[in-house]
Write a protein that holds these residues in place. Structure first.
Motif, mmCIF file in Angstrom:
data_model
loop_
_atom_site.group_PDB
_atom_site.id
_atom_site.type_symbol
_atom_site.label_atom_id
_atom_site.label_comp_id
_atom_site.label_asym_id
_atom_site.label_seq_id
_atom_site.Cartn_x
_atom_site.Cartn_y
_atom_site.Cartn_z
ATOM 1 N N ASP A 178 0.830 -1.205 0.000
ATOM 2 C CA ASP A 178 0.000 0.000 0.000
ATOM 3 C C ASP A 178 0.866 1.258 0.000
ATOM 4 O OD1 ASP A 178 -2.352 1.366 0.079
ATOM 5 O OD2 ASP A 178 -2.933 0.707 2.078
ATOM 6 N N ASP A 179 0.300 2.369 -0.435
ATOM 7 C CA ASP A 179 0.950 3.681 -0.310
ATOM 8 C C ASP A 179 2.357 3.679 -0.875
ATOM 9 O OD1 ASP A 179 -1.333 4.291 1.058
ATOM 10 O OD2 ASP A 179 -0.428 4.235 3.045
ATOM 11 N N PHE A 180 2.560 2.950 -1.981
ATOM 12 C CA PHE A 180 3.919 2.796 -2.474
ATOM 13 C C PHE A 180 4.498 4.127 -2.930
ATOM 14 C CE2 PHE A 180 7.344 1.784 -5.374
ATOM 15 C CZ PHE A 180 8.102 0.996 -4.520
ATOM 16 N N LEU A 198 1.332 -3.658 -6.329
ATOM 17 C CA LEU A 198 1.816 -2.386 -5.785
ATOM 18 C C LEU A 198 0.723 -1.347 -5.943
ATOM 19 C CD1 LEU A 198 5.434 -1.613 -7.073
ATOM 20 C CD2 LEU A 198 4.733 -2.550 -4.874
ATOM 21 N N LYS A 199 0.477 -0.588 -4.899
ATOM 22 C CA LYS A 199 -0.489 0.503 -4.997
ATOM 23 C C LYS A 199 0.255 1.833 -4.958
ATOM 24 C CE LYS A 199 -4.560 0.085 -3.292
ATOM 25 N NZ LYS A 199 -5.680 0.033 -2.304
ATOM 26 N N ILE A 200 0.126 2.603 -6.019
ATOM 27 C CA ILE A 200 0.761 3.926 -6.067
ATOM 28 C C ILE A 200 -0.014 4.863 -5.162
ATOM 29 C CG2 ILE A 200 1.465 5.874 -7.518
ATOM 30 C CD1 ILE A 200 1.346 4.118 -9.925
ATOM 31 N N ASP A 201 0.679 5.499 -4.251
ATOM 32 C CA ASP A 201 0.010 6.373 -3.299
ATOM 33 C C ASP A 201 -0.650 7.569 -3.998
ATOM 34 O OD1 ASP A 201 -0.381 6.781 -0.350
ATOM 35 O OD2 ASP A 201 0.383 8.752 -0.919
ATOM 36 N N ARG A 202 -1.765 7.977 -3.418
ATOM 37 C CA ARG A 202 -2.520 9.113 -3.934
ATOM 38 C C ARG A 202 -1.672 10.377 -4.044
ATOM 39 N NH1 ARG A 202 -6.104 13.050 -1.880
ATOM 40 N NH2 ARG A 202 -5.683 12.501 0.273
ATOM 41 N N ILE A 217 7.671 10.038 -11.151
ATOM 42 C CA ILE A 217 7.590 9.016 -10.092
ATOM 43 C C ILE A 217 6.614 7.910 -10.489
ATOM 44 C CG2 ILE A 217 6.819 8.589 -7.717
ATOM 45 C CD1 ILE A 217 7.954 11.442 -7.065
ATOM 46 N N ALA A 218 5.447 8.314 -10.996
ATOM 47 C CA ALA A 218 4.452 7.322 -11.407
ATOM 48 C C ALA A 218 5.028 6.423 -12.508
ATOM 49 C CB ALA A 218 3.184 8.013 -11.898
ATOM 50 N N ALA A 234 -3.404 2.246 -9.058
ATOM 51 C CA ALA A 234 -3.242 3.647 -8.671
ATOM 52 C C ALA A 234 -4.419 4.033 -7.785
ATOM 53 C CB ALA A 234 -3.179 4.541 -9.902
ATOM 54 N N GLU A 235 -4.132 4.660 -6.662
ATOM 55 C CA GLU A 235 -5.218 5.038 -5.760
ATOM 56 C C GLU A 235 -5.464 6.551 -5.806
ATOM 57 O OE1 GLU A 235 -3.973 3.462 -1.946
ATOM 58 O OE2 GLU A 235 -2.819 5.245 -1.518
ATOM 59 N N GLY A 236 -6.655 6.947 -5.404
ATOM 60 C CA GLY A 236 -6.979 8.362 -5.352
ATOM 61 C C GLY A 236 -7.186 8.995 -6.717
#
Ligand code: C2E
Ligand code: CA
Ligand code: CA
Ligand code: CA
Length: 278
Positions: A178-180, A198-202, A217-218, A234-236
């Protein structure tokens, strides 16, 4: 020293006193929350960019307080982590997620995997055993559950953590990081862990596609995840522009208000029955 610092000390101590009182109040009320039936899970869809379908859900904890109303986990999770009641809360979350998956199964609803968030403190040697017991109790297939963990766990004693992760994965549970990007994990470091998603942080999604740094970064995270054969979420995600950018990068799944806020189970079920999301 002495007298000249006294007013400042007094000022801070009163402010802190209030914070401490508030903290203690939350702490004691939180202890009773599971037993009082004040906890509930909301669900937010994860949408596949390939199919446009809902391919997962994240379960997010809510506390319906008799006076304060719906309290956000940003307020009470840190308190629970500090005081140790996170264990009881975390166990309730896992239990309730499995109970809900079983309800949906019995109602004939085709459910994608549900992800639950784990605090680092829940990640001990007893976790695989606890997971096995809950899955067994509700007759839930381990493939129905994903565990979202954070980078803080990876920097802790790696060998024990890897052993526990391997045990969970061997049971059929999937792990997501989370929140990578907010922590310190490097490519070399990350491949030691059996993490499938992998979850890319908001924080990095917010600036897409206008902030050059966020784009870089993304892009780096997606490239890295592809090399590690990891799914990337991708979150958010809130705008069409962000969606388009992330699709072009090669992101697999999106989660965010663009599709839906986290909603109660009944609303999520309606969304699922509705089919397409994109
Ligand atoms: P998280 O795991 O990073 O969860 C994503 C948070 O972002 C959720 O906040 C979600 O409602 C919010 N979110 C999703 N899409 C969007 C969007 O498009 N825009 C914006 N602005 N926000 C979006 P929530 O539900 O308030 O949860 C906050 C954090 O609390 C979570 O962050 C997670 O770290 C923690 N948390 C929630 N439930 C649990 C739980 O059951 N156990 C533990 N240990 N932590 C939890
Ligand atoms: Ca999460
Ligand atoms: Ca997250
Ligand atoms: Ca986050």
């Amino acid at each position: 020293a002495g007298t000249s610092t006294e007013p400042a000390l007094l000022f801070f101590s009163e402010e802190m006193n209030q914070r401490v009182r508030e903290h203690l109040r939350i702490e004691s009320e939180l202890r009773d929350a599971p037993g009082n039936g004040e906890l509930l899970l909301y669900y937010q869809p994860k949408v596949s960019l390939r199919s446009g379908r809902i391919v997962g859900a994240e379960a997010l904890l809510r506390w319906r307080h008799p006076v304060r109303g719906l309290v956000s986990p940003g307020v009470f999770i840190p308190v629970a982590e500090e005081t140790g009641s996170i264990m009881a809360l975390g166990n309730w979350v896992i239990e309730e997620a499995c109970r809900q998956i079983a309800r949906w199964r019995d109602a004939g609803v085709a459910m994608p995997p549900v992800a639950v968030n784990l605090s680092a403190r829940q990640f001990d040697r007893g976790l695989p055993q606890r997971m096995a017991a809950v899955l067994e109790r509700h007759q839930v297939h381990p493939g129905q559950i994903m565990l979202e963990i954070t980078e803080s766990l990876l920097v802790r004693g790696a060998d024990t953590v890897i052993a526990i992760m391997n045990e969970l994965v061997a049971m059929g549970l999937a792990l997501a990081l989370d929140d990578f990007g907010t922590g310190y994990s490097s490519l070399a470091y990350l491949k030691k862990f059996p993490i499938s998603t992998l979850k890319i942080d908001r924080a990095f999604v917010v600036g897409l596609p206008h902030e050059e740094n966020d784009c870089a970064i993304a892009r780096a995270i997606v490239t890295m995840a592809q090399q590690l054969r990891q799914e990337i979420v991708a979150e958010g995600v809130e705008t069409m522009e962000q969606m388009t950018f992330l699709r072009e990068l090669g992101c697999d799944q999106l989660q965010g208000y663009l599709f839906s806020q986290p909603v109660p189970a009944a609303d999520f079920e309606r969304m699922l029955r509705g089919g397409q999301c994109l």
